[in-house]
Design an enzyme around this catalytic site. Sequence first.
Site, PDB file in Angstrom:
ATOM      1  N   PHE A  19      -8.260   0.873  -1.726  1.00 46.02           N
ATOM      2  CA  PHE A  19      -9.074  -0.199  -2.323  1.00 46.02           C
ATOM      3  C   PHE A  19      -8.299  -0.844  -3.461  1.00 46.02           C
ATOM      4  O   PHE A  19      -8.861  -1.305  -4.455  1.00 46.02           O
ATOM      5  CB  PHE A  19     -10.409   0.367  -2.840  1.00 46.02           C
ATOM      6  CG  PHE A  19     -11.260   0.941  -1.746  1.00 46.02           C
ATOM      7  CD1 PHE A  19     -11.314   2.314  -1.533  1.00 46.02           C
ATOM      8  CD2 PHE A  19     -11.966   0.105  -0.895  1.00 46.02           C
ATOM      9  CE1 PHE A  19     -12.080   2.858  -0.520  1.00 46.02           C
ATOM     10  CE2 PHE A  19     -12.746   0.646   0.136  1.00 46.02           C
ATOM     11  CZ  PHE A  19     -12.803   2.022   0.317  1.00 46.02           C
TER      12      PHE A  19
ATOM     13  N   THR B 253      -5.721  -0.316   6.743  1.00 50.75           N
ATOM     14  CA  THR B 253      -7.039  -0.777   7.162  1.00 50.75           C
ATOM     15  C   THR B 253      -7.012  -0.919   8.676  1.00 50.75           C
ATOM     16  O   THR B 253      -6.255  -1.722   9.216  1.00 50.75           O
ATOM     17  CB  THR B 253      -7.354  -2.137   6.509  1.00 50.75           C
ATOM     18  OG1 THR B 253      -7.223  -1.982   5.098  1.00 50.75           O
ATOM     19  CG2 THR B 253      -8.756  -2.596   6.856  1.00 50.75           C
TER      20      THR B 253
ATOM     21  N   VAL C 227       0.844  -1.206   0.000  1.00 53.91           N
ATOM     22  CA  VAL C 227       0.000   0.000   0.000  1.00 53.91           C
ATOM     23  C   VAL C 227       0.875   1.250   0.000  1.00 53.91           C
ATOM     24  O   VAL C 227       0.727   2.126  -0.859  1.00 53.91           O
ATOM     25  CB  VAL C 227      -0.945  -0.005   1.221  1.00 53.91           C
ATOM     26  CG1 VAL C 227      -1.713   1.312   1.304  1.00 53.91           C
ATOM     27  CG2 VAL C 227      -1.911  -1.184   1.140  1.00 53.91           C
TER      28      VAL C 227
ATOM     29  N   CYS D  71      -5.464  -9.237   3.042  1.00 59.64           N
ATOM     30  CA  CYS D  71      -6.604  -8.361   3.341  1.00 59.64           C
ATOM     31  C   CYS D  71      -7.880  -9.093   3.720  1.00 59.64           C
ATOM     32  O   CYS D  71      -8.348  -8.979   4.852  1.00 59.64           O
ATOM     33  CB  CYS D  71      -6.841  -7.438   2.150  1.00 59.64           C
ATOM     34  SG  CYS D  71      -5.465  -6.337   1.893  1.00 59.64           S
TER      35      CYS D  71
ATOM     36  N   GLU E 285      -3.596  -6.232  -4.949  1.00 66.48           N
ATOM     37  CA  GLU E 285      -2.224  -6.606  -5.297  1.00 66.48           C
ATOM     38  C   GLU E 285      -2.233  -7.147  -6.727  1.00 66.48           C
ATOM     39  O   GLU E 285      -3.164  -7.801  -7.161  1.00 66.48           O
ATOM     40  CB  GLU E 285      -1.686  -7.651  -4.323  1.00 66.48           C
ATOM     41  CG  GLU E 285      -1.375  -7.056  -2.963  1.00 66.48           C
ATOM     42  CD  GLU E 285      -0.871  -8.079  -1.965  1.00 66.48           C
ATOM     43  OE1 GLU E 285      -0.350  -9.123  -2.390  1.00 66.48           O
ATOM     44  OE2 GLU E 285      -1.018  -7.829  -0.755  1.00 66.48           O
TER      45      GLU E 285
HETATM   46  C1  UDX Z   1      -8.483  -7.080  -1.973  1.00 61.90           C
HETATM   47  C2  UDX Z   1      -9.561  -6.128  -2.472  1.00 61.90           C
HETATM   48  O1  UDX Z   1      -9.967  -6.528  -3.793  1.00 61.90           O
HETATM   49  C3  UDX Z   1      -9.021  -4.701  -2.523  1.00 61.90           C
HETATM   50  O2  UDX Z   1     -10.053  -3.813  -2.892  1.00 61.90           O
HETATM   51  C4  UDX Z   1      -8.510  -4.346  -1.116  1.00 61.90           C
HETATM   52  O3  UDX Z   1      -7.970  -3.036  -1.112  1.00 61.90           O
HETATM   53  C5  UDX Z   1      -7.447  -5.330  -0.679  1.00 61.90           C
HETATM   54  O4  UDX Z   1      -7.973  -6.659  -0.688  1.00 61.90           O
HETATM   55  P1  UDX Z   1      -6.404  -8.346  -2.931  1.00 61.90           P
HETATM   56  O5  UDX Z   1      -6.555  -9.142  -1.661  1.00 61.90           O
HETATM   57  O6  UDX Z   1      -5.083  -7.778  -3.261  1.00 61.90           O
HETATM   58  O7  UDX Z   1      -7.446  -7.095  -2.908  1.00 61.90           O
HETATM   59  O8  UDX Z   1      -6.823  -9.275  -4.167  1.00 61.90           O
HETATM   60  P2  UDX Z   1      -8.208  -9.707  -4.822  1.00 61.90           P
HETATM   61  O9  UDX Z   1      -8.033  -9.623  -6.269  1.00 61.90           O
HETATM   62  O10 UDX Z   1      -9.331  -9.009  -4.189  1.00 61.90           O
HETATM   63  O11 UDX Z   1      -8.301 -11.299  -4.442  1.00 61.90           O
HETATM   64  C6  UDX Z   1      -8.407 -11.659  -3.097  1.00 61.90           C
HETATM   65  C7  UDX Z   1      -8.520 -13.184  -3.027  1.00 61.90           C
HETATM   66  O12 UDX Z   1      -9.815 -13.597  -3.490  1.00 61.90           O
HETATM   67  C8  UDX Z   1      -7.506 -13.948  -3.869  1.00 61.90           C
HETATM   68  O13 UDX Z   1      -7.042 -15.071  -3.126  1.00 61.90           O
HETATM   69  C9  UDX Z   1      -8.310 -14.429  -5.074  1.00 61.90           C
HETATM   70  O14 UDX Z   1      -7.823 -15.662  -5.574  1.00 61.90           O
HETATM   71  C10 UDX Z   1      -9.686 -14.630  -4.446  1.00 61.90           C
HETATM   72  N1  UDX Z   1     -10.780 -14.499  -5.402  1.00 61.90           N
HETATM   73  C11 UDX Z   1     -11.002 -13.294  -5.999  1.00 61.90           C
HETATM   74  C12 UDX Z   1     -11.613 -15.584  -5.623  1.00 61.90           C
HETATM   75  O15 UDX Z   1     -11.403 -16.661  -5.073  1.00 61.90           O
HETATM   76  N2  UDX Z   1     -12.665 -15.439  -6.471  1.00 61.90           N
HETATM   77  C13 UDX Z   1     -12.919 -14.258  -7.106  1.00 61.90           C
HETATM   78  O16 UDX Z   1     -13.870 -14.198  -7.874  1.00 61.90           O
HETATM   79  C14 UDX Z   1     -12.058 -13.145  -6.869  1.00 61.90           C
END
Ligand code: UDX
Length: 453
Positions: free
Chosen positions: A154, A122, A12, A262, A157
């Site tokens: 928001f 956060t 971040v 997160c 990564e």
């Molecule tokens: C998340 C939020 O999207 C972001 O807005 C916040 O600021 C930080 O946390 P991040 O954790 O970096 O971002 O990645 P993200 O793309 O959201 O995926 C999070 C997890 O969910 C990953 O393990 C991904 O594999 C999983 N995921 C995501 C699913 O299993 N299914 C989906 O449809 C989307």
Amino acid sequence: MRRITVLGVGYVGLVTGACFADLGNQVICLDVIPEKIEKLKRGEMPIFEPGLEEVVQRNAAAGRLEFTTNYAEAIPNAEFIFVAVGTPSGVDGEADLKYIRSAVENIAAHLDTYTIIVNRSTVPVGTGDSTAQTLIERGKQQGIDFQVVSNPEFTREGSAIYDFLNPDRVVLGSVDKEAAEAVAELYRAFTEKIMITDLRTAEMIKYASNAFLAMKISFINEIASICEKLGADVKDVAAGMGHDQRIGAAFLNAGLGFGGSCFPKDVKALTYMAEVNGLHPQLLRAVMDINRDQRRRVVLHLRELVGNLRGKTIGMLGLAFKPNTDDIREAAAIDLAHMLANEGANLRAYDPVAMENAHRILDGVKFCADAYEVAAGADALILVTEWNEFKQLNMPRLYASMQRKIFLDGRNIYDPAEMRAHGFEYRGVGRPLNDASADNAPLAVEPSLANVK
Ligand code: UDX
């Protein structure tokens, strides 16, 4: 041009500092870990984030972006101090604020002019108020020496720079609208989508947003389990749902569930905040339970297909919690490795960028040079992280090298019919268990997940 200090050079903080420098501001990034700052001074990145290295190097060369471990350099005459330090989960799930407290103490010790302290991390609802309280206790006057603004991030990564510069919304919260407006001016350089509210509401928007996204993932994963039993295909179910503007197609990808630094932390923290206030957040608890069970189901499938896993060789394709990052915090691969090790399986794994991080916490895993080495002699393969380089693998080559031909597609990136045509015993998540119509699918009662540790 504003003078901005950022505390914390993680996913971040470094993105925030680099992007604000790229907009022409004068930015100093501070971290208490010297190795990170030394790397950055050499133009090397302490994290893997696509596109970040170029932005950092260009702005450091232009003199707009500096790095230090010294608060005496970073705090004085800063107009804004963005606090972007970690808030890891404590033992009961509450956010551990030791890094926030340390940052605020150091700000108090070096503050020398009116400065707006912007909480980017956060943080539990109410942290903005306690930040102000700490500064007042150290003789600083709110509104004279400092003001506090909540500005939750928001960014995802792997797409953090894009997300920073193309926000759906910038949320700002403060007791002082002028202070919030001053921070808003920093963002008006590239967006008008700015919402100003109070401190606690801004802090809650962050938790509620992440918890909702995590819930959406657990929702589609629960639907996937039902689809498996009833012979429906969850990918088409999600597609059919997503056309409804009220639902939206994003975050409906069934699979091994959510990991990262997160969602797991934030859902736990929000659950904790509810429970310590006498509430029973059943939905939030269910979001976490379903997510945990998605990993456990993989072991049930493997027991069913392979039999006793002791001594069997299981390959994992991907270790990062999602593609385009080297971050393995709370990654499905970590849970799977521990559970499969408990079953006595031999583990092999490959990830394009996360193996260095995985090495530090995964023992007994053979790290391989590519997907084909993982497959050599394996009884089963698990697609854990949907890296692009796994999407066009030479399947006949993989098939030929495997001992048994079992393929668990943890992120539903392959076509079941094609995989079965290659000869694999293929299973996805929430996809029909075989090519025949599902009405002959046994309505078996799911074996207890509780005996998967
Ligand atoms: C998340 C939020 O999207 C972001 O807005 C916040 O600021 C930080 O946390 P991040 O954790 O970096 O971002 O990645 P993200 O793309 O959201 O995926 C999070 C997890 O969910 C990953 O393990 C991904 O594999 C999983 N995921 C995501 C699913 O299993 N299914 C989906 O449809 C989307």
